[in-house]
Design a protein around this motif. Structure first.
Motif, PDB file in Angstrom:
ATOM      1  N   ARG A 108       0.842  -1.196   0.000  1.00  0.00           N
ATOM      2  CA  ARG A 108       0.000   0.000   0.000  1.00  0.00           C
ATOM      3  C   ARG A 108       0.878   1.248   0.000  1.00  0.00           C
ATOM      4  O   ARG A 108       1.904   1.295   0.672  1.00  0.00           O
ATOM      5  CB  ARG A 108      -0.881  -0.002   1.242  1.00  0.00           C
ATOM      6  N   ALA A 120      -4.656   6.766  -1.707  1.00  0.00           N
ATOM      7  CA  ALA A 120      -4.166   5.487  -1.199  1.00  0.00           C
ATOM      8  C   ALA A 120      -4.280   4.464  -2.330  1.00  0.00           C
ATOM      9  O   ALA A 120      -5.332   4.324  -2.944  1.00  0.00           O
ATOM     10  CB  ALA A 120      -4.972   5.030   0.005  1.00  0.00           C
ATOM     11  N   ASN A 122      -3.670   0.443  -3.114  1.00  0.00           N
ATOM     12  CA  ASN A 122      -3.464  -0.885  -2.539  1.00  0.00           C
ATOM     13  C   ASN A 122      -3.067  -1.851  -3.646  1.00  0.00           C
ATOM     14  O   ASN A 122      -3.572  -1.771  -4.771  1.00  0.00           O
ATOM     15  CB  ASN A 122      -4.734  -1.377  -1.849  1.00  0.00           C
TER      16      ASN A 122
END
Length: 135
Positions: A108, A120, A122
């Motif tokens: 991440r 963000a 992932n």
């Protein structure tokens, strides 16, 4: 007492080189059983690095500081020694955090400005993007 030109020049060079030296110092703390737990490194009186160890001597965490003594980067490790995460600091606020799987691939990435999350991302264990979230 008479000082020759050569001696005066030598004294001047020694003094000059001494004034440009960086004074480094380490301070250690220990577990009650005697193993090193923490090492703080200083340069010119300011902390430059802090390393935390487990009882077996493996590095758990390293915190680096800039020349002004402000936090710059934090690196955390798995028990295996592989990097678990890196947090980067800009102007006293977290600017980027990168987390890793134990296989070394990115898990991440969180990007921020002034400590506020912007994005963000992932990842799957194979390295492919799993999801992206914008804040």
């Amino acid at each position: 007492m008479r000082i020759t030109i050569k001696k005066a020049a030598l004294i001047g060079l020694v003094s000059l080189s001494f004034s440009f030296q960086t004074f480094a110092e380490n301070k250690k703390t220990y577990y009650p059983t005697g193993e090193v737990e923490l090492v703080k490194e200083y340069a010119d009186g300011k902390q430059s690095k802090r390393t935390i160890y487990d009882k077996t001597g493996k590095v758990k965490e390293v915190l680096e500081y800039d020349a002004d003594g402000k936090q710059l980067k934090l690196t955390i490790y798995y028990d295996s020694g592989v990097v678990k995460g890196i947090g980067e600091v800009t102007n006293g606020k977290v600017s980027k955090s990168t987390f890793y799987y134990e296989n070394g691939k990115i898990k991440r990435i969180v990007e921020a400005v002034n400590g506020k999350k912007l994005k963000a991302t992932n990842y799957h264990k194979n390295g492919e993007i799993k999801s992206i979230k914008n804040y």
